[in-house]
Write a protein that holds these residues in place. Structure first.
Motif, PDB file in Angstrom:
ATOM      1  N   HIS A 235      -8.803  -4.007  10.699  1.00  0.00           N
ATOM      2  CA  HIS A 235      -9.569  -4.971  11.497  1.00  0.00           C
ATOM      3  C   HIS A 235      -8.799  -6.250  11.819  1.00  0.00           C
ATOM      4  N   MET A 236      -7.594  -6.385  11.308  1.00  0.00           N
ATOM      5  CA  MET A 236      -6.812  -7.611  11.492  1.00  0.00           C
ATOM      6  C   MET A 236      -5.628  -7.309  12.400  1.00  0.00           C
ATOM      7  N   PRO A 237      -5.591  -7.874  13.582  1.00  0.00           N
ATOM      8  CA  PRO A 237      -4.495  -7.585  14.503  1.00  0.00           C
ATOM      9  C   PRO A 237      -3.152  -8.056  13.956  1.00  0.00           C
ATOM     10  N   ASN A 238      -2.109  -7.319  14.307  1.00  0.00           N
ATOM     11  CA  ASN A 238      -0.744  -7.691  13.927  1.00  0.00           C
ATOM     12  C   ASN A 238      -0.573  -7.801  12.417  1.00  0.00           C
ATOM     13  N   SER A 239      -1.233  -6.899  11.686  1.00  0.00           N
ATOM     14  CA  SER A 239      -1.112  -6.900  10.226  1.00  0.00           C
ATOM     15  C   SER A 239      -0.319  -5.686   9.762  1.00  0.00           C
ATOM     16  N   SER A 240       0.340  -5.835   8.624  1.00  0.00           N
ATOM     17  CA  SER A 240       1.060  -4.746   7.979  1.00  0.00           C
ATOM     18  C   SER A 240       0.503  -4.570   6.580  1.00  0.00           C
ATOM     19  N   LEU A 241       0.315  -3.335   6.162  1.00  0.00           N
ATOM     20  CA  LEU A 241      -0.233  -3.042   4.840  1.00  0.00           C
ATOM     21  C   LEU A 241       0.840  -2.416   3.966  1.00  0.00           C
ATOM     22  N   ARG A 242       1.040  -3.023   2.784  1.00  0.00           N
ATOM     23  CA  ARG A 242       1.965  -2.470   1.802  1.00  0.00           C
ATOM     24  C   ARG A 242       1.205  -2.237   0.505  1.00  0.00           C
ATOM     25  N   GLU A 243       0.981  -0.976   0.165  1.00  0.00           N
ATOM     26  CA  GLU A 243       0.339  -0.648  -1.103  1.00  0.00           C
ATOM     27  C   GLU A 243       1.442  -0.459  -2.135  1.00  0.00           C
ATOM     28  N   VAL A 244       1.458  -1.313  -3.145  1.00  0.00           N
ATOM     29  CA  VAL A 244       2.540  -1.297  -4.127  1.00  0.00           C
ATOM     30  C   VAL A 244       2.084  -0.592  -5.406  1.00  0.00           C
ATOM     31  N   ALA A 245       3.041  -0.003  -6.094  1.00  0.00           N
ATOM     32  CA  ALA A 245       2.746   0.807  -7.289  1.00  0.00           C
ATOM     33  C   ALA A 245       2.498  -0.103  -8.489  1.00  0.00           C
ATOM     34  N   THR A 246       1.337  -0.742  -8.488  1.00  0.00           N
ATOM     35  CA  THR A 246       0.977  -1.691  -9.545  1.00  0.00           C
ATOM     36  C   THR A 246      -0.478  -1.481  -9.937  1.00  0.00           C
ATOM     37  N   GLU A 247      -0.843  -2.059 -11.084  1.00  0.00           N
ATOM     38  CA  GLU A 247      -2.238  -2.088 -11.522  1.00  0.00           C
ATOM     39  C   GLU A 247      -2.633  -3.530 -11.762  1.00  0.00           C
ATOM     40  N   GLY A 248      -3.861  -3.877 -11.344  1.00  0.00           N
ATOM     41  CA  GLY A 248      -4.371  -5.221 -11.585  1.00  0.00           C
ATOM     42  C   GLY A 248      -4.451  -6.050 -10.312  1.00  0.00           C
ATOM     43  N   HIS A 249      -5.126  -7.176 -10.439  1.00  0.00           N
ATOM     44  CA  HIS A 249      -5.428  -8.037  -9.298  1.00  0.00           C
ATOM     45  C   HIS A 249      -4.448  -9.203  -9.174  1.00  0.00           C
ATOM     46  N   CYS A 250      -3.608  -9.409 -10.189  1.00  0.00           N
ATOM     47  CA  CYS A 250      -2.690 -10.561 -10.203  1.00  0.00           C
ATOM     48  C   CYS A 250      -1.245 -10.077 -10.230  1.00  0.00           C
ATOM     49  N   ILE A 251      -0.849  -9.352  -9.216  1.00  0.00           N
ATOM     50  CA  ILE A 251       0.479  -8.737  -9.229  1.00  0.00           C
ATOM     51  C   ILE A 251       1.604  -9.762  -9.103  1.00  0.00           C
ATOM     52  N   HIS A 252       1.283 -10.973  -8.632  1.00  0.00           N
ATOM     53  CA  HIS A 252       2.306 -12.034  -8.593  1.00  0.00           C
ATOM     54  C   HIS A 252       2.635 -12.512 -10.010  1.00  0.00           C
ATOM     55  N   ILE A 253       1.770 -12.186 -10.970  1.00  0.00           N
ATOM     56  CA  ILE A 253       2.001 -12.531 -12.370  1.00  0.00           C
ATOM     57  C   ILE A 253       2.575 -11.334 -13.127  1.00  0.00           C
TER      58      ILE A 253
END
Length: 268
Positions: A235-253
């Motif tokens: 639903h978001m124009p000009n967007s790219s989706l990257r599904e990364v092989a991680t678990e959890g909501h705080c992947i930056h941590i």
């Protein structure tokens, strides 16, 4: 009109790095800018980073909090635009975590001239289930019960939510860090922010996005499941989706190197 100094103090704005491209890092609910500490050492070598705390979080000025402004996410987005104006920022790449992504979407739509792109880390425009076409992850009754727990036992609420958000396989140290962050937020402020976060529905804004966007989706996320990332991308124009092989909501941590790699690849 607030001065630059007052805005910087109000939101505890921190600037690091000296790269040509500017990244603005926006934390999620119940957190503060310290949640980026595992990501900033890598990013500041290449970019200028602008970090801040939402009013009521971290070392922001709690005296600036008002329910009338911050009972909706628009109030937090106005703060983002204020910071950009105070620092005369343009072409900012906005990196938002969780609800921070929605706040960033609001800010970029309000003042598109301030931004170049959005990087959305485990985003969700709506945490509620909206059958038949949208599964946000939570029934309204479940979220009402969670907010009731905040009133009855604030420490218990933090200790319950932290492992759910961080991911069951995360280290006790990281879970404790998040729980401590939840506990450090003023309970009244936290509840107002929680309602603005968990009971809002900003899906209608997705088609209005004016900038390229990278959606980083965790494969296993209790708060924002992969179908949410797919919905945003669809639903978001000009967007790219990257599904990364991680678990959890705080992947930056939990996976800062992987997130840094994705950000750098996107910006290059």
């Amino acid at each position: 009109m607030l001065t630059k100094e007052r805005i910087m103090a109000r939101n505890n704005v921190t600037i690091m790095g000296s790269g040509e491209q500017t990244l603005m890092l926006a934390h999620g609910f119940g957190c503060d800018q310290n949640m980026w500490q595992y990501l900033t050492p890598t990013l500041k070598e290449q970019y200028t980073l602008v970090l801040f705390d939402y009013v009521g979080s971290g070392k922001s000025h709690i005296s600036a909090f008002s329910e009338s402004r911050y009972r909706t996410l628009e109030g937090y987005a106005r703060d983002v635009n204020d910071i950009c104006t105070a620092l005369a920022l343009e072409q900012v790449h906005f990196v938002g975590h969780s609800v921070g992504s929605t706040i960033g979407l609001l800010a970029t739509i309000a003042h598109p001239e301030q931004f170049a792109s959005q990087i959305m880390v485990c985003p969700s425009p709506c945490f509620l289930n909206m059958p038949p076409d949208y599964h946000g992850g939570f029934e309204r009754a479940d979220l009402e019960e969670l907010l009731d727990l905040m009133d009855r036992n604030y420490l218990g609420w933090a200790n319950y939510l932290a492992p759910l958000v961080m991911g069951a396989d995360s280290s006790p140290q990281l879970i404790n860090e998040l729980s401590s962050s939840f506990c450090s937020t003023d309970p009244l402020v936290a509840k107002i922010f929680a309602r603005a976060t968990f009971f809002s529905d900003y899906r209608y804004l997705l088609p209005q996005s004016k900038h390229p966007a990278l959606v980083l989706q965790s494969q296993r996320d209790t708060l924002a499941n992969p179908t949410v990332g797919a919905y945003i991308h669809a639903h978001m124009p000009n967007s790219s989706l990257r599904e990364v092989a991680t678990e959890g909501h705080c992947i930056h941590i939990t996976h800062p190197d992987l997130v840094a790699q994705e950000i750098k690849a996107w910006l290059s």
